[in-house]
Design a protein around this motif. Structure first.
Motif, PDB file in Angstrom:
ATOM      1  N   VAL A   1       0.842  -1.199   0.000  1.00  0.00           N
ATOM      2  CA  VAL A   1       0.000   0.000   0.000  1.00  0.00           C
ATOM      3  C   VAL A   1       0.879   1.250   0.000  1.00  0.00           C
ATOM      4  N   THR A   2       1.994   1.199   0.715  1.00  0.00           N
ATOM      5  CA  THR A   2       2.912   2.340   0.711  1.00  0.00           C
ATOM      6  C   THR A   2       3.502   2.547  -0.678  1.00  0.00           C
ATOM      7  N   TRP A   3       3.885   1.471  -1.339  1.00  0.00           N
ATOM      8  CA  TRP A   3       4.394   1.604  -2.706  1.00  0.00           C
ATOM      9  C   TRP A   3       3.343   2.207  -3.626  1.00  0.00           C
ATOM     10  N   ALA A   4       2.118   1.725  -3.529  1.00  0.00           N
ATOM     11  CA  ALA A   4       1.041   2.258  -4.374  1.00  0.00           C
ATOM     12  C   ALA A   4       0.827   3.743  -4.071  1.00  0.00           C
ATOM     13  N   SER A   5       0.895   4.121  -2.800  1.00  0.00           N
ATOM     14  CA  SER A   5       0.748   5.535  -2.436  1.00  0.00           C
ATOM     15  C   SER A   5       1.875   6.381  -3.003  1.00  0.00           C
ATOM     16  N   VAL A   6       3.089   5.862  -2.975  1.00  0.00           N
ATOM     17  CA  VAL A   6       4.226   6.597  -3.535  1.00  0.00           C
ATOM     18  C   VAL A   6       4.040   6.796  -5.042  1.00  0.00           C
ATOM     19  N   VAL A   7       3.627   5.747  -5.729  1.00  0.00           N
ATOM     20  CA  VAL A   7       3.406   5.857  -7.180  1.00  0.00           C
ATOM     21  C   VAL A   7       2.279   6.849  -7.470  1.00  0.00           C
ATOM     22  N   LEU A   8       1.193   6.787  -6.699  1.00  0.00           N
ATOM     23  CA  LEU A   8       0.101   7.745  -6.899  1.00  0.00           C
ATOM     24  C   LEU A   8       0.546   9.167  -6.578  1.00  0.00           C
ATOM     25  N   ALA A   9       1.402   9.336  -5.580  1.00  0.00           N
ATOM     26  CA  ALA A   9       1.922  10.671  -5.268  1.00  0.00           C
ATOM     27  C   ALA A   9       2.814  11.179  -6.394  1.00  0.00           C
ATOM     28  N   ILE A  10       3.562  10.278  -7.032  1.00  0.00           N
ATOM     29  CA  ILE A  10       4.375  10.681  -8.189  1.00  0.00           C
ATOM     30  C   ILE A  10       3.470  11.145  -9.324  1.00  0.00           C
ATOM     31  N   LEU A  11       2.413  10.390  -9.593  1.00  0.00           N
ATOM     32  CA  LEU A  11       1.546  10.681 -10.737  1.00  0.00           C
ATOM     33  C   LEU A  11       0.567  11.819 -10.491  1.00  0.00           C
ATOM     34  N   PHE A  12      -0.049  11.868  -9.298  1.00  0.00           N
ATOM     35  CA  PHE A  12      -1.155  12.800  -9.060  1.00  0.00           C
ATOM     36  C   PHE A  12      -0.877  13.840  -7.981  1.00  0.00           C
ATOM     37  N   GLY A  13       0.319  13.906  -7.496  1.00  0.00           N
ATOM     38  CA  GLY A  13       0.628  14.895  -6.470  1.00  0.00           C
ATOM     39  C   GLY A  13       0.361  14.352  -5.076  1.00  0.00           C
ATOM     40  N   ASN A  14       0.280  15.268  -4.123  1.00  0.00           N
ATOM     41  CA  ASN A  14       0.128  14.872  -2.731  1.00  0.00           C
ATOM     42  C   ASN A  14      -1.208  14.203  -2.429  1.00  0.00           C
ATOM     43  N   TRP A  15      -2.159  14.297  -3.345  1.00  0.00           N
ATOM     44  CA  TRP A  15      -3.431  13.602  -3.154  1.00  0.00           C
ATOM     45  C   TRP A  15      -3.248  12.087  -3.191  1.00  0.00           C
ATOM     46  N   GLY A  16      -2.179  11.620  -3.787  1.00  0.00           N
ATOM     47  CA  GLY A  16      -1.923  10.181  -3.846  1.00  0.00           C
ATOM     48  C   GLY A  16      -1.690   9.555  -2.486  1.00  0.00           C
ATOM     49  N   TRP A  17      -1.289  10.388  -1.517  1.00  0.00           N
ATOM     50  CA  TRP A  17      -1.051   9.856  -0.172  1.00  0.00           C
ATOM     51  C   TRP A  17      -2.337   9.450   0.529  1.00  0.00           C
ATOM     52  N   LEU A  18      -3.476   9.882   0.017  1.00  0.00           N
ATOM     53  CA  LEU A  18      -4.750   9.518   0.652  1.00  0.00           C
ATOM     54  C   LEU A  18      -5.000   8.012   0.626  1.00  0.00           C
ATOM     55  N   LEU A  19      -4.415   7.325  -0.331  1.00  0.00           N
ATOM     56  CA  LEU A  19      -4.576   5.869  -0.372  1.00  0.00           C
ATOM     57  C   LEU A  19      -4.034   5.228   0.896  1.00  0.00           C
ATOM     58  N   TRP A  20      -3.028   5.855   1.496  1.00  0.00           N
ATOM     59  CA  TRP A  20      -2.400   5.271   2.678  1.00  0.00           C
ATOM     60  C   TRP A  20      -3.356   5.207   3.855  1.00  0.00           C
ATOM     61  N   THR A  21      -4.469   5.958   3.820  1.00  0.00           N
ATOM     62  CA  THR A  21      -5.451   5.896   4.911  1.00  0.00           C
ATOM     63  C   THR A  21      -6.115   4.525   4.987  1.00  0.00           C
ATOM     64  N   VAL A  22      -5.939   3.709   3.971  1.00  0.00           N
ATOM     65  CA  VAL A  22      -6.472   2.347   3.996  1.00  0.00           C
ATOM     66  C   VAL A  22      -5.828   1.532   5.114  1.00  0.00           C
ATOM     67  N   VAL A  23      -4.555   1.773   5.394  1.00  0.00           N
ATOM     68  CA  VAL A  23      -3.830   0.971   6.393  1.00  0.00           C
ATOM     69  C   VAL A  23      -4.429   1.142   7.784  1.00  0.00           C
ATOM     70  N   PRO A  24      -4.564   2.366   8.328  1.00  0.00           N
ATOM     71  CA  PRO A  24      -5.168   2.465   9.659  1.00  0.00           C
ATOM     72  C   PRO A  24      -6.647   2.097   9.666  1.00  0.00           C
ATOM     73  N   ALA A  25      -7.351   2.345   8.555  1.00  0.00           N
ATOM     74  CA  ALA A  25      -8.762   1.963   8.504  1.00  0.00           C
ATOM     75  C   ALA A  25      -8.915   0.449   8.578  1.00  0.00           C
ATOM     76  N   TYR A  26      -8.082  -0.274   7.858  1.00  0.00           N
ATOM     77  CA  TYR A  26      -8.124  -1.738   7.913  1.00  0.00           C
ATOM     78  C   TYR A  26      -7.713  -2.244   9.293  1.00  0.00           C
ATOM     79  N   GLY A  27      -6.722  -1.598   9.910  1.00  0.00           N
ATOM     80  CA  GLY A  27      -6.312  -1.966  11.263  1.00  0.00           C
ATOM     81  C   GLY A  27      -7.441  -1.752  12.261  1.00  0.00           C
ATOM     82  N   ALA A  28      -8.176  -0.650  12.132  1.00  0.00           N
ATOM     83  CA  ALA A  28      -9.312  -0.400  13.016  1.00  0.00           C
ATOM     84  C   ALA A  28     -10.413  -1.439  12.795  1.00  0.00           C
ATOM     85  N   PHE A  29     -10.645  -1.804  11.540  1.00  0.00           N
ATOM     86  CA  PHE A  29     -11.643  -2.829  11.225  1.00  0.00           C
ATOM     87  C   PHE A  29     -11.278  -4.165  11.874  1.00  0.00           C
ATOM     88  N   LYS A  30     -10.014  -4.586  11.723  1.00  0.00           N
ATOM     89  CA  LYS A  30      -9.572  -5.845  12.323  1.00  0.00           C
ATOM     90  C   LYS A  30      -9.598  -5.769  13.849  1.00  0.00           C
TER      91      LYS A  30
END
Length: 161
Positions: free
Chosen positions: A97-126
């Motif tokens: 997920v961090t790699w995907a966020s880095v690639v999205l940040a390269i392509l779309f700017g700082n908005w790509g880091w929003l994907l990283w919110t999946v990690v704590p959300a999934y942790g809270a779900f579990k």
């Protein structure tokens, strides 16, 4: 037979770790180069959100890397199984997920880091699921037969009760 399984796991772990480090090096180098040469991205977000990935990578390296005897080159330990489910799998998920966020940040700017919110959300779900399971077990423990009133021993009295 067991020695062959250890050798196979050692070979698979070494290949997985080599691929992990290679891709990590490529993606992180690409981000830093593009950040400094072309488009400015938030280095603070990059550092903060990449730290968990680097920690997971270090833990996987230290626990999964096979160890060999330096003098005889014989396999001492094959390392932990990196294809095992559970915590190992979650560490790989954090890295990907961090790699995907880095690639999205390269392509779309700082908005790509929003994907990283999946990690704590999934942790809270579990965590919520584990909390529910713990509550269920505590409720079951409160209903043990020792807490109930003893029923008389013969069959007629048990049927009447």
């Amino acid at each position: 037979m067991a020695q062959k399984a250890r050798k196979d796991r050692a070979k698979a772990n070494a290949a997985a770790l080599t691929n992990l480090h290679t891709v990590s090096l490529i993606i992180n180098t690409l981000f830093v180069l593009i950040n400094f040469l072309f488009k400015k991205r938030s280095m603070l977000l990059y550092v903060i959100l990449s730290i968990p990935s680097f920690i997971c990578e270090y833990v996987l390296e230290s626990s999964g890397r096979p160890k060999y005897d330096p003098s005889t080159k014989a396999l001492q330990t094959a390392g932990e199984d990196l294809s095992a489910p559970g915590l190992t799998e979650y560490m790989f998920d954090v890295i990907w997920v961090t790699w995907a966020s880095v690639v999205l940040a390269i392509l779309f700017g700082n908005w790509g880091w929003l994907l990283w919110t999946v990690v704590p959300a999934y942790g809270a779900f579990k965590g919520y699921g584990l909390l529910g399971a713990a509550r269920g077990m505590a409720a079951m423990q409160g209903q043990q037969p020792g807490n109930a009133a003893p029923i008389a021993g013969n069959r007629k009295q048990r049927r009447a009760a």
